[in-house]
Scaffold this motif. Structure first.
Motif, PDB file in Angstrom:
ATOM      1  N   THR A   1       0.807  -1.214   0.000  1.00  0.00           N
ATOM      2  CA  THR A   1       0.000   0.000   0.000  1.00  0.00           C
ATOM      3  C   THR A   1       0.844   1.270   0.000  1.00  0.00           C
ATOM      4  O   THR A   1       1.893   1.340   0.655  1.00  0.00           O
ATOM      5  CB  THR A   1      -0.941   0.031   1.225  1.00  0.00           C
ATOM      6  OG1 THR A   1      -1.700   1.238   1.205  1.00  0.00           O
ATOM      7  CG2 THR A   1      -0.177  -0.060   2.540  1.00  0.00           C
ATOM      8  N   ASP A   2       0.356   2.262  -0.728  1.00  0.00           N
ATOM      9  CA  ASP A   2       0.937   3.594  -0.658  1.00  0.00           C
ATOM     10  C   ASP A   2       0.662   4.160   0.732  1.00  0.00           C
ATOM     11  O   ASP A   2      -0.401   3.917   1.316  1.00  0.00           O
ATOM     12  CB  ASP A   2       0.307   4.482  -1.732  1.00  0.00           C
ATOM     13  CG  ASP A   2       0.921   5.866  -1.779  1.00  0.00           C
ATOM     14  OD1 ASP A   2       2.059   6.043  -1.313  1.00  0.00           O
ATOM     15  OD2 ASP A   2       0.251   6.789  -2.289  1.00  0.00           O
ATOM     16  N   LEU A   3       1.607   4.914   1.269  1.00  0.00           N
ATOM     17  CA  LEU A   3       1.409   5.517   2.585  1.00  0.00           C
ATOM     18  C   LEU A   3       0.431   6.689   2.512  1.00  0.00           C
ATOM     19  O   LEU A   3      -0.376   6.893   3.421  1.00  0.00           O
ATOM     20  CB  LEU A   3       2.747   5.996   3.154  1.00  0.00           C
ATOM     21  CG  LEU A   3       3.717   4.911   3.624  1.00  0.00           C
ATOM     22  CD1 LEU A   3       5.045   5.530   4.026  1.00  0.00           C
ATOM     23  CD2 LEU A   3       3.128   4.126   4.788  1.00  0.00           C
ATOM     24  N   ALA A   4       0.487   7.464   1.415  1.00  0.00           N
ATOM     25  CA  ALA A   4      -0.290   8.704   1.309  1.00  0.00           C
ATOM     26  C   ALA A   4      -1.576   8.494   0.530  1.00  0.00           C
ATOM     27  O   ALA A   4      -1.819   9.137  -0.492  1.00  0.00           O
ATOM     28  CB  ALA A   4       0.559   9.781   0.656  1.00  0.00           C
TER      29      ALA A   4
ATOM     30  N   ALA B   1       5.028  -1.008   2.498  1.00  0.00           N
ATOM     31  CA  ALA B   1       4.656   0.383   2.242  1.00  0.00           C
ATOM     32  C   ALA B   1       5.319   0.889   0.966  1.00  0.00           C
ATOM     33  O   ALA B   1       6.444   0.506   0.632  1.00  0.00           O
ATOM     34  CB  ALA B   1       5.064   1.251   3.426  1.00  0.00           C
ATOM     35  N   LEU B   2       4.612   1.782   0.266  1.00  0.00           N
ATOM     36  CA  LEU B   2       5.150   2.505  -0.884  1.00  0.00           C
ATOM     37  C   LEU B   2       5.168   3.988  -0.542  1.00  0.00           C
ATOM     38  O   LEU B   2       4.232   4.504   0.065  1.00  0.00           O
ATOM     39  CB  LEU B   2       4.277   2.295  -2.121  1.00  0.00           C
ATOM     40  CG  LEU B   2       4.083   0.862  -2.616  1.00  0.00           C
ATOM     41  CD1 LEU B   2       3.053   0.840  -3.742  1.00  0.00           C
ATOM     42  CD2 LEU B   2       5.403   0.281  -3.091  1.00  0.00           C
ATOM     43  N   THR B   3       6.239   4.685  -0.933  1.00  0.00           N
ATOM     44  CA  THR B   3       6.321   6.107  -0.648  1.00  0.00           C
ATOM     45  C   THR B   3       7.053   6.834  -1.763  1.00  0.00           C
ATOM     46  O   THR B   3       7.949   6.274  -2.402  1.00  0.00           O
ATOM     47  CB  THR B   3       7.034   6.363   0.696  1.00  0.00           C
ATOM     48  OG1 THR B   3       7.100   7.778   0.923  1.00  0.00           O
ATOM     49  CG2 THR B   3       8.445   5.800   0.686  1.00  0.00           C
ATOM     50  N   GLY B   4       6.662   8.094  -1.977  1.00  0.00           N
ATOM     51  CA  GLY B   4       7.372   8.941  -2.922  1.00  0.00           C
ATOM     52  C   GLY B   4       8.444   9.765  -2.239  1.00  0.00           C
ATOM     53  O   GLY B   4       9.183  10.499  -2.894  1.00  0.00           O
ATOM     54  N   ASP B   5       8.535   9.647  -0.927  1.00  0.00           N
ATOM     55  CA  ASP B   5       9.529  10.381  -0.134  1.00  0.00           C
ATOM     56  C   ASP B   5      10.796   9.535  -0.033  1.00  0.00           C
ATOM     57  O   ASP B   5      10.780   8.438   0.537  1.00  0.00           O
ATOM     58  CB  ASP B   5       8.965  10.677   1.258  1.00  0.00           C
ATOM     59  CG  ASP B   5       9.849  11.636   2.051  1.00  0.00           C
ATOM     60  OD1 ASP B   5      11.066  11.689   1.782  1.00  0.00           O
ATOM     61  OD2 ASP B   5       9.308  12.318   2.935  1.00  0.00           O
ATOM     62  N   GLY B   6      11.883  10.026  -0.589  1.00  0.00           N
ATOM     63  CA  GLY B   6      13.118   9.249  -0.615  1.00  0.00           C
ATOM     64  C   GLY B   6      13.942   9.323   0.651  1.00  0.00           C
ATOM     65  O   GLY B   6      15.005   8.691   0.736  1.00  0.00           O
TER      66      GLY B   6
END
Length: 251
Positions: free
Chosen positions: A67-70, A96-101
């Protein structure tokens, strides 16, 4: 969009083997990751919101949730908490999936209870390793691809037209479909060609199967390459990656 049919398990707490629920509001990424998971031989159901994902999970408990976090509404963390507070789903691993590196995001995600946290866009190899670590009893680190190409064994060309050929490949070995597998621990010589490059390798037989046996249900033998050069490994790795991602746009 990837479609799926959920069949409720016979027991309320029984997990569906190789069934993954994938959640992301980004339709393109959702499609890309779902196609990769399918090519890794997992059955995938997709959802755009946490609420939609939870409805799926109440029908059939998956072996894994990604799942994406956001997410809009119920966040990925909220979904994790709901899973953990339900006796039917408390043991289901969640990635988790995130666009924040930022590395802090990954650290906080793992501390919160996620099995892993992947940065988007996710490379095929990274996704494969994370899923293997999360759900498989004997995790693999390298992708294997189902394929079909001619091969020679000890200088004798197998009848690929008749079904005797290489059918599974990874950078460390292959499965050869044959009615006459060599005994376990036998060292054999292999010859084959991938994308114009000729390979001449030694391999050891790890196991053999008859019709209906093993994970592939086909007769043959599993092999591990011996003393393979770094150049050959890299060529096979590129072939496997290209086969897995063929027709899928990069996330």
């Amino acid at each position: 969009m990837v479609q799926c049919t959920i069949v409720p398990p016979s027991g309320a707490t029984k997990h569906h083997a190789r069934f993954v629920v994938l959640v992301d509001a980004d339709a393109h990424l959702l499609f890309t990751l779902a196609m990769l998971l399918q090519r890794f031989s997992y059955h995938v159901c997709t959802a755009k919101t946490g609420e939609e994902a939870w409805e799926m999970i109440t029908v059939a408990v998956p072996s894994l949730v990604i799942t994406d976090l956001a997410l809009p509404g119920m966040s990925g963390l909220d979904l994790l908490h709901r899973l953990r507070h339900d006796s039917r789903t408390q043991s289901v691993p969640v990635i988790a999936l995130t666009g924040d590196g930022a590395s802090e995001v990954r650290v906080r995600s793992v501390r919160a209870g996620f099995a892993a946290c992947l940065h988007r866009p996710v490379a095929a190899e990274e996704l494969y390793r994370a899923v293997q670590q999360a759900v498989e009893p004997t995790p693999r680190s390298n992708i294997r691809v189902y394929t079909r190409f001619p091969v020679t064994v000890n200088g004798v060309a197998l009848d690929c037209g008749g079904g005797e050929c290489a059918s599974v490949l990874s950078e460390h070995g292959m499965y050869i479909r044959t009615l006459a597998p060599s005994p376990v621990n036998t060292v054999i010589t292999l010859g084959f060609t991938l994308n114009g490059r000729m390979f001449a390798l030694e391999a050891v037989v790890l196991y053999g199967h008859r019709f209906g046996e093993g994970p592939f249900g086909e007769p043959g033998m599993g092999l591990k390459f011996l003393r393979i050069s770094a150049e050959d490994v890299e060529h096979i790795r590129r072939f496997v990656r290209d086969e897995i991602t063929r027709g899928i746009e990069a996330g």
